[in-house]
Design a protein around this motif. Structure first.
Motif, PDB file in Angstrom:
ATOM      1  N   MET A  21      -5.674   2.085  -3.709  1.00  0.00           N
ATOM      2  CA  MET A  21      -6.439   3.203  -4.257  1.00  0.00           C
ATOM      3  C   MET A  21      -5.696   4.522  -4.053  1.00  0.00           C
ATOM      4  O   MET A  21      -5.679   5.381  -4.954  1.00  0.00           O
ATOM      5  CB  MET A  21      -7.811   3.257  -3.585  1.00  0.00           C
ATOM      6  CG  MET A  21      -8.736   2.112  -3.954  1.00  0.00           C
ATOM      7  SD  MET A  21      -9.493   2.367  -5.569  1.00  0.00           S
ATOM      8  CE  MET A  21     -10.623   3.670  -5.175  1.00  0.00           C
ATOM      9  N   ASP A  22      -5.086   4.698  -2.887  1.00  0.00           N
ATOM     10  CA  ASP A  22      -4.294   5.906  -2.654  1.00  0.00           C
ATOM     11  C   ASP A  22      -3.184   6.033  -3.695  1.00  0.00           C
ATOM     12  O   ASP A  22      -2.940   7.113  -4.245  1.00  0.00           O
ATOM     13  CB  ASP A  22      -3.659   5.861  -1.258  1.00  0.00           C
ATOM     14  CG  ASP A  22      -4.657   6.075  -0.131  1.00  0.00           C
ATOM     15  OD1 ASP A  22      -5.785   6.527  -0.405  1.00  0.00           O
ATOM     16  OD2 ASP A  22      -4.315   5.785   1.029  1.00  0.00           O
ATOM     17  N   ALA A  23      -2.521   4.930  -3.959  1.00  0.00           N
ATOM     18  CA  ALA A  23      -1.452   4.932  -4.953  1.00  0.00           C
ATOM     19  C   ALA A  23      -1.999   5.226  -6.341  1.00  0.00           C
ATOM     20  O   ALA A  23      -1.410   5.996  -7.110  1.00  0.00           O
ATOM     21  CB  ALA A  23      -0.734   3.579  -4.943  1.00  0.00           C
ATOM     22  N   ALA A  24      -3.143   4.639  -6.662  1.00  0.00           N
ATOM     23  CA  ALA A  24      -3.733   4.833  -7.990  1.00  0.00           C
ATOM     24  C   ALA A  24      -4.140   6.281  -8.206  1.00  0.00           C
ATOM     25  O   ALA A  24      -3.916   6.847  -9.289  1.00  0.00           O
ATOM     26  CB  ALA A  24      -4.944   3.912  -8.154  1.00  0.00           C
ATOM     27  N   VAL A  25      -4.732   6.909  -7.201  1.00  0.00           N
ATOM     28  CA  VAL A  25      -5.127   8.311  -7.332  1.00  0.00           C
ATOM     29  C   VAL A  25      -3.902   9.180  -7.579  1.00  0.00           C
ATOM     30  O   VAL A  25      -3.921  10.083  -8.423  1.00  0.00           O
ATOM     31  CB  VAL A  25      -5.884   8.781  -6.066  1.00  0.00           C
ATOM     32  CG1 VAL A  25      -6.030  10.302  -6.055  1.00  0.00           C
ATOM     33  CG2 VAL A  25      -7.258   8.124  -5.997  1.00  0.00           C
ATOM     34  N   GLN A  26      -2.822   8.900  -6.877  1.00  0.00           N
ATOM     35  CA  GLN A  26      -1.600   9.676  -7.077  1.00  0.00           C
ATOM     36  C   GLN A  26      -1.054   9.480  -8.492  1.00  0.00           C
ATOM     37  O   GLN A  26      -0.667  10.453  -9.157  1.00  0.00           O
ATOM     38  CB  GLN A  26      -0.548   9.271  -6.056  1.00  0.00           C
ATOM     39  CG  GLN A  26       0.727  10.097  -6.146  1.00  0.00           C
ATOM     40  CD  GLN A  26       1.701   9.773  -5.022  1.00  0.00           C
ATOM     41  OE1 GLN A  26       1.309   9.293  -3.965  1.00  0.00           O
ATOM     42  NE2 GLN A  26       2.978  10.042  -5.256  1.00  0.00           N
ATOM     43  N   VAL A  27      -1.034   8.247  -8.964  1.00  0.00           N
ATOM     44  CA  VAL A  27      -0.495   7.974 -10.301  1.00  0.00           C
ATOM     45  C   VAL A  27      -1.394   8.573 -11.382  1.00  0.00           C
ATOM     46  O   VAL A  27      -0.917   9.232 -12.313  1.00  0.00           O
ATOM     47  CB  VAL A  27      -0.322   6.459 -10.516  1.00  0.00           C
ATOM     48  CG1 VAL A  27       0.061   6.160 -11.963  1.00  0.00           C
ATOM     49  CG2 VAL A  27       0.744   5.910  -9.568  1.00  0.00           C
TER      50      VAL A  27
END
Length: 218
Positions: A21-27
């Motif tokens: 989720m952290d990665a998805a929010v950044q992307v």
């Protein structure tokens, strides 16, 4: 710069999901919903794309989950920032400061909420509308309590201040976007700017001095 997280050990499901989720929010925050890809989310999280789909099903589901998580985090931060034992102006100040601090500390999450989710239709816009309604309700209650205390009138209707709370939340949203895009503007400065703008109006309303339009106009 995008930092890729590489993991070599097995993580608990909740931790693995948080990482994705952290990665998805950044992307999503930096590429936008349409520009984001599950491949990039997987690479940034340091996992395989099938694992992302296993945990989070589809790009739409992933984006919705990101919106909900960031919305919940923002509302928690604002509520936690307000101490009910403080005077009304300090309560509003602390709430605004918590809002701007959170949006400054989580710029990708704020972009997901304020820009991306609002521009791609339902059901994403509905998720953000629910967040906004919760913030407006919270600010309205803060203001109603203060106004009733100032008037010594426990029956002062919420309608007297609900519109002001709606305007205040809208101004905070716009100011957060400006502050995040303007170099050198800190959370405290943004909160002070809005406090100076809003408190004079609130003070006049609480003191029974609201501005009224000319009688000859609709």
């Amino acid at each position: 710069m995008v930092v890729v997280v590489r993991t070599t050990k097995r993580l608990p499901r909740a931790e693995r999901e948080r990482q994705m989720m952290d990665a998805a929010v950044q992307v999503f925050g930096r590429r936008g919903y349409r520009g984001a890809s599950m491949d990039e989310v997987a690479e940034l999280a340091g996992v395989s794309k099938p694992l992302v789909y296993l945990y989070l099903k589809s790009k739409e589901d992933l984006f919705t989950a990101c919106i909900r998580r960031e919305a919940q985090a923002l509302t928690r931060a604002v509520r936690a920032g307000v101490r009910r034992d403080l005077p009304p102006d300090r309560q509003l100040w602390e709430g605004l400061r918590a809002f701007f601090r959170h949006t400054a500390d989580h710029p990708d999450g704020w972009t997901v909420l304020h820009v991306q989710a609002r521009t791609h239709g339902e059901p994403f816009a509905a998720e953000v509308a629910a967040l906004r309604a919760e913030l407006v309700s919270f600010v309205t209650q803060l203001t109603v309590v203060a106004a009733r205390a100032a008037h010594r009138d426990p029956d002062l209707p919420e309608r007297e201040v609900a519109g002001l709370a709606e305007a205040l939340v809208g101004a905070a949203e716009s100011l957060a976007a400006w502050a995040n895009a303007t170099e050198g503007v800190c959370a405290r400065e943004a909160a002070a700017t809005l406090m100076n703008f809003a408190w004079a109006g609130l003070d006049n309303l609480m003191a029974g001095r609201p501005w009224t339009p000319p009688a000859d106009q609709d």
